[in-house]
Design an enzyme around this catalytic site. Structure first.
Site, short mmCIF file in Angstrom:
data_model
loop_
_atom_site.label_atom_id
_atom_site.label_comp_id
_atom_site.label_asym_id
_atom_site.label_seq_id
_atom_site.Cartn_x
_atom_site.Cartn_y
_atom_site.Cartn_z
N ARG A 180 0.82 -1.22 0.00
CA ARG A 180 0.00 0.00 0.00
C ARG A 180 0.85 1.26 0.00
NH1 ARG A 180 -3.79 -1.93 4.64
NH2 ARG A 180 -2.60 -3.84 4.44
N GLU A 217 4.35 -10.51 15.08
CA GLU A 217 3.76 -11.10 16.28
C GLU A 217 4.07 -12.61 16.32
OE1 GLU A 217 -0.39 -10.27 16.54
OE2 GLU A 217 -0.56 -11.20 18.52
P1 AMP Z 1 3.09 -2.33 11.68
O1 AMP Z 1 4.36 -2.97 11.19
O2 AMP Z 1 2.52 -3.03 12.89
O3 AMP Z 1 3.24 -0.84 11.92
O4 AMP Z 1 1.99 -2.53 10.56
C1 AMP Z 1 2.36 -2.26 9.25
C2 AMP Z 1 1.32 -2.52 8.19
O5 AMP Z 1 0.29 -3.42 8.56
C3 AMP Z 1 0.65 -1.24 7.81
O6 AMP Z 1 1.39 -0.59 6.79
C4 AMP Z 1 -0.70 -1.66 7.33
O7 AMP Z 1 -0.65 -1.86 5.93
C5 AMP Z 1 -0.96 -2.98 8.06
N1 AMP Z 1 -1.88 -2.83 9.19
C6 AMP Z 1 -1.59 -3.04 10.51
N2 AMP Z 1 -2.67 -2.85 11.29
C7 AMP Z 1 -3.69 -2.49 10.46
C8 AMP Z 1 -5.08 -2.15 10.67
N3 AMP Z 1 -5.65 -2.13 11.88
N4 AMP Z 1 -5.80 -1.83 9.58
C9 AMP Z 1 -5.25 -1.84 8.33
N5 AMP Z 1 -3.97 -2.17 8.08
C10 AMP Z 1 -3.18 -2.49 9.12
#
Ligand code: AMP
Length: 183
Positions: free
Chosen positions: A66, A103
């Site tokens: 994205r 995770e």
């Molecule tokens: P993080 O590495 O945990 O910051 O998550 C990274 C990616 O996971 C983001 O760029 C989103 O594309 C996806 N993501 C994580 N949580 C969500 C959520 N609640 N809704 C939509 N996309 C999410």
């Protein structure tokens, strides 16, 4: 409504929330409805571009997948190049990579090191920051390629998950267009 007149609050109203996707308890903040909106998409790109331009972007980096949608449009808007930070095994040249913890298990990001000149000011763009794991890994990778990386721009922040705070602690300034509570 013209693109320039949509505020971050208007854009927030264009995000679709899907409960319990991809697993129970997660509120999935779906950008499909935002990018499918003829005024919402350019307004989002313009707001992200203003912030990236103010940060002196000489190049934009975006994370698969994205981050490609928003990052490439911002780069085109500013007339600078775009660097894709890719999932493993996608690039046809010798890459540099970084493994990072999820995770459950690990994941990996890769890039072409020749896509950045030493000391180039790179601004990172992605759709959403949650735990910050992906963005921190991408920042490490971009810096190891020689980027002067001081700024990251996201459409959505989930502040309860603390990712933006972690990036700030890592020395990045972070701009976001909107926040959602919860995970
Ligand atoms: P993080 O590495 O945990 O910051 O998550 C990274 C990616 O996971 C983001 O760029 C989103 O594309 C996806 N993501 C994580 N949580 C969500 C959520 N609640 N809704 C939509 N996309 C999410």
């Amino acid at each position: 409504m013209s693109a320039g007149k949509l505020s971050p609050d208007d854009l927030k109203a264009l995000i679709r929330t899907v409960p319990d996707f991809p697993k129970p308890g997660i509120q999935f903040r779906d950008i499909t409805t935002l990018i499918g909106h003829g005024e919402g998409l350019p307004a989002t790109i313009n707001l992200l571009s203003e912030r990236a331009e103010a940060a002196g972007a000489q190049k934009i980096a975006g994370m698969e997948a994205r981050g490609f949608i928003f990052g490439a449009a911002v780069a085109a808007n500013l007339g600078v190049g775009f660097v894709p930070v890719r999932k493993p095994g996608k690039l046809p040249v010798e890459t540099i990579g970084v493994d990072y913890a999820l995770e459950y298990g690990t994941d990996r990001l890769e890039m072409d090191p020749s896509s950045i000149s030493q000391g180039e000011t790179v601004v990172m763009v992605d759709d959403l920051i949650a735990t910050g794991g992906t963005a921190l890994a991408a920042a490490k990778l971009l810096r190891s390629a020689g980027a002067a990386l001081q700024h990251a721009v996201f459409v959505i922040d989930l502040p309860d998950l603390g990712g933006a705070a972690k990036l700030r602690a890592d020395g990045l300034s972070v701009d976001i267009l909107m926040e959602f509570e919860g995970e």
